[in-house]
Design an enzyme around this catalytic site. Sequence first.
Site, PDB file in Angstrom:
ATOM      1  N   ASP A  32      -1.621  24.319 -29.265  1.00  0.00           N
ATOM      2  CA  ASP A  32      -0.688  23.192 -29.231  1.00  0.00           C
ATOM      3  C   ASP A  32      -0.071  23.103 -27.832  1.00  0.00           C
ATOM      4  OD1 ASP A  32       1.092  21.628 -31.710  1.00  0.00           O
ATOM      5  OD2 ASP A  32       1.890  21.639 -29.667  1.00  0.00           O
ATOM      6  N   GLN A  95       4.749  13.914 -39.527  1.00  0.00           N
ATOM      7  CA  GLN A  95       3.443  13.786 -38.852  1.00  0.00           C
ATOM      8  C   GLN A  95       3.574  12.807 -37.687  1.00  0.00           C
ATOM      9  OE1 GLN A  95       0.154  12.268 -41.231  1.00  0.00           O
ATOM     10  NE2 GLN A  95      -1.364  13.077 -39.808  1.00  0.00           N
ATOM     11  N   HIS A 101      -4.359  17.614 -38.997  1.00  0.00           N
ATOM     12  CA  HIS A 101      -4.361  18.892 -38.267  1.00  0.00           C
ATOM     13  C   HIS A 101      -3.539  19.894 -39.061  1.00  0.00           C
ATOM     14  CE1 HIS A 101      -1.169  16.264 -36.783  1.00  0.00           C
ATOM     15  NE2 HIS A 101      -0.414  17.343 -36.676  1.00  0.00           N
ATOM     16  N   HIS A 103      -1.370  23.274 -38.604  1.00  0.00           N
ATOM     17  CA  HIS A 103      -0.706  24.144 -37.627  1.00  0.00           C
ATOM     18  C   HIS A 103      -0.817  25.595 -38.065  1.00  0.00           C
ATOM     19  CE1 HIS A 103       1.870  20.947 -35.650  1.00  0.00           C
ATOM     20  NE2 HIS A 103       1.643  20.348 -36.801  1.00  0.00           N
TER      21      HIS A 103
HETATM   22  P1  AMP Z   1       2.608  16.844 -36.178  1.00  0.00           P
HETATM   23  O1  AMP Z   1       4.060  16.613 -35.897  1.00  0.00           O
HETATM   24  O2  AMP Z   1       2.343  17.693 -37.370  1.00  0.00           O
HETATM   25  O3  AMP Z   1       1.837  15.530 -36.204  1.00  0.00           O
HETATM   26  O4  AMP Z   1       2.072  17.696 -34.955  1.00  0.00           O
HETATM   27  C1  AMP Z   1       1.514  17.176 -33.807  1.00  0.00           C
HETATM   28  C2  AMP Z   1       1.373  18.332 -32.862  1.00  0.00           C
HETATM   29  O5  AMP Z   1       0.427  17.980 -31.885  1.00  0.00           O
HETATM   30  C3  AMP Z   1       2.664  18.709 -32.120  1.00  0.00           C
HETATM   31  O6  AMP Z   1       2.937  20.083 -32.368  1.00  0.00           O
HETATM   32  C4  AMP Z   1       2.339  18.426 -30.661  1.00  0.00           C
HETATM   33  O7  AMP Z   1       2.929  19.371 -29.801  1.00  0.00           O
HETATM   34  C5  AMP Z   1       0.832  18.523 -30.658  1.00  0.00           C
HETATM   35  N1  AMP Z   1       0.162  17.739 -29.633  1.00  0.00           N
HETATM   36  C6  AMP Z   1       0.347  16.425 -29.348  1.00  0.00           C
HETATM   37  N2  AMP Z   1      -0.492  16.046 -28.364  1.00  0.00           N
HETATM   38  C7  AMP Z   1      -1.235  17.131 -28.044  1.00  0.00           C
HETATM   39  C8  AMP Z   1      -2.275  17.387 -27.099  1.00  0.00           C
HETATM   40  N3  AMP Z   1      -2.712  16.431 -26.277  1.00  0.00           N
HETATM   41  N4  AMP Z   1      -2.802  18.629 -27.043  1.00  0.00           N
HETATM   42  C9  AMP Z   1      -2.362  19.599 -27.866  1.00  0.00           C
HETATM   43  N5  AMP Z   1      -1.392  19.427 -28.769  1.00  0.00           N
HETATM   44  C10 AMP Z   1      -0.820  18.213 -28.853  1.00  0.00           C
END
Ligand code: AMP
Length: 136
Positions: A32, A95, A101, A103
Amino acid sequence: MKKEDCIFCKIANGEIPSKTLYEDEEFRVILDLNPATKGHALILPKNHADDLYELSDGQASKIMLLAKKMARQMTENLHCIGMNLVQNNGEAAGQTVRHFHLHLIPRYENDGQQLGWKPCEATQEELEMVRKQIVQ
Ligand code: AMP
Ligand code: ZN
């Protein structure tokens, strides 16, 4: 299938570089970008699915097996003392990226993170009403 303007489709399929921990035909596991803790990782299917509801049964099963394998490897090599699996569906649930995804969040002594919820009171009657509503 990929979705044109989906950043996780691009990352999962290698069009945008990422810190990749694992890759096979169907999945990529990446670090992440804004980690909650050291080693915070995301399991991404290469095929686009908005969320859990859109995942195929086959992928859903494989993701849990992959999570288990990654969690073991991360625990062994990062020496974390716990691991949270978090998966958000829908804006109300937090989300922010509409590509499924999962985590994997390694936990450490005094890591300063608080994942969880505020437990509320519920009577047996209230629990029974909800139970009936779900299993109707
Ligand atoms: P969610 O809130 O469950 O949708 O989580 C989205 C996650 O994606 C967050 O923890 C962000 O830090 C992560 N994220 C967003 N863009 C990227 C990226 N380009 N590369 C890696 N992680 C990302
Ligand atoms: Zn996507």
